[in-house]
Design an enzyme around this catalytic site. Structure first.
Site, PDB file in Angstrom:
ATOM      1  N   GLY A   1       0.812  -1.212   0.000  1.00 31.02           N
ATOM      2  CA  GLY A   1       0.000   0.000   0.000  1.00 31.02           C
ATOM      3  C   GLY A   1       0.844   1.260   0.000  1.00 31.02           C
ATOM      4  O   GLY A   1       0.329   2.362  -0.058  1.00 31.02           O
ATOM      5  N   CYS A   2       2.169   1.102   0.076  1.00 36.95           N
ATOM      6  CA  CYS A   2       3.089   2.227  -0.010  1.00 36.95           C
ATOM      7  C   CYS A   2       3.442   2.445  -1.469  1.00 36.95           C
ATOM      8  O   CYS A   2       3.934   1.532  -2.116  1.00 36.95           O
ATOM      9  CB  CYS A   2       4.383   1.917   0.744  1.00 36.95           C
ATOM     10  SG  CYS A   2       4.577   2.849   2.233  1.00 36.95           S
ATOM     11  N   VAL A   3       3.179   3.645  -1.975  1.00 40.09           N
ATOM     12  CA  VAL A   3       3.510   3.867  -3.388  1.00 40.09           C
ATOM     13  C   VAL A   3       4.758   4.714  -3.553  1.00 40.09           C
ATOM     14  O   VAL A   3       5.256   5.261  -2.589  1.00 40.09           O
ATOM     15  CB  VAL A   3       2.327   4.498  -4.147  1.00 40.09           C
ATOM     16  CG1 VAL A   3       1.351   3.413  -4.556  1.00 40.09           C
ATOM     17  CG2 VAL A   3       1.614   5.538  -3.316  1.00 40.09           C
TER      18      VAL A   3
END
Lengths: 110, 98, 120
Positions: A108-110
């Site tokens: 979920g970390c972009v």
């Protein structure tokens, strides 16, 4: 990609995260922190150790919102806030601290 | 809602799962799922009974590819890819019973 | 940000295919964007929740442990089909985390209430 430290080669992905979790040790953490421009203090180690414990327990690196909440629960509200964590890890507590802790990038970390 | 089934009813319980879960709606049979739309098999009665609650569609190209386009159960609407797209667009949500 | 009701429908056993792990990753991503996320476990999907996975010998991540983290992500809606458990000789006591056991028909109704369904 890879880097060398004390005569041993460590494999990393294209973003600099360790490929093998078991490669991690404190010297590796210090090296990765140096690459990130982070000078490790006791406060940093507290977060790094927290992340490694979290990963051992749940098999994932937490997203930043979750990390903040979980740290607050364990280490107190003065540490469980994003301002404190961003001061320690300016490029993102989840992203940068996970890298130094030898964990994969949080989902979920972009 | 739209339920898409791409597994043969003779191999997998995907269609059974739809029928046991949803109260009604639309079922689109694609890939090996089209075998459920074929007359003369042991699954035909089940599909016919389910027509009381579900509207059935089957993808023409997948029926043709399997040599089954000429024996589709009455009441199953045969549709092309454009019809597939319309069905997805017409329904608010879509579940693929993979 | 607009909040939508997302439901991940899990119907595959773990490890044999990548579906189960992919679903979990998508769940974590959706939750990171603060969406209203629920999970439904039907058919072989209920095997994902069985407690006591030991994947050492198959050298795969035992993501059974990860269910415990879902609460941190504010994901508390885990629905498991009673029929699927019973068919496989399982009960809620065999599962790694607390869940809500519902009939297939009840899960079917919940599916109708969603804005987005992701199928695995």
């Amino acid at each position: 990609m890879a880097f060398e430290l004390n005569g041993k080669t460590y494999e990393t992905d294209e973003e600099g995260y360790l490929v093998n979790l078991s490669d991690w040790n404190e010297d590796v953490a210090k090296y990765l922190a140096q690459q990130e421009g982070v000078n490790l203090t006791d406060a940093h180690w507290e977060v790094i150790n927290f992340l490694r414990d979290y990963y051992n327990e749940f098999q994932i690196a937490p997203a930043v919102r979750v990390l903040t909440k979980a740290i607050g629960k364990k280490l107190g509200p003065e540490k469980g806030n994003s301002q404190y964590l961003y001061e320690l890890f300016p490029y993102g507590p989840a992203k940068q601290a996970c890298k130094i802790a030898g964990l994969p990038k949080p989902t979920g970390c972009v | 809602m739209l339920h898409i089934v791409n597994k043969s009813p003779y191999d997998r319980p995907a269609l059974n799962s739809v029928l046991a879960t949803a109260e009604g709606g639309t079922i689109l049979l694609i890939e090996d799922g089209v075998f459920a739309a074929v007359k003369g098999g042991a699954e035909e009665a089940k599909v016919k009974a389910a027509m009381a609650k579900f509207k059935f569609y089957a993808l023409q190209s997948d029926l043709e590819a399997r040599g089954m386009a000429d024996r589709v159960i009455d009441g199953v609407t045969v549709t092309d890819y454009a019809g597939f797209v319309d069905l997805v667009a017409e329904h608010k949500t879509c579940q693929s019973w993979l | 940000m607009t909040t939508k009701k997302f439901m991940m429908v899990n119907r595959k056993a773990p490890y044999g295919t990548i579906y189960a792990w992919e679903a979990l990753e998508v769940v974590l991503i959706a939750a990171a964007f603060e969406q209203d996320v629920s999970l439904a476990f039907l058919d072989d999907g209920v095997y994902q929740l069985k407690k006591g996975h030991n994947t050492k010998a198959i050298e795969t991540k035992a993501f059974e442990k990860t269910w415990g983290a879902l609460e941190d992500y504010d994901i508390t809606k885990l629905y498991v089909a009673q029929e699927s458990l019973a068919e496989r000789g399982l009960t809620a006591d065999d599962l790694a985390v607390p869940v809500e056991v519902l009939s297939r028909a009840e899960i079917g109704k919940l599916m109708e209430e969603q804005d987005v369904i992701l199928s695995f």
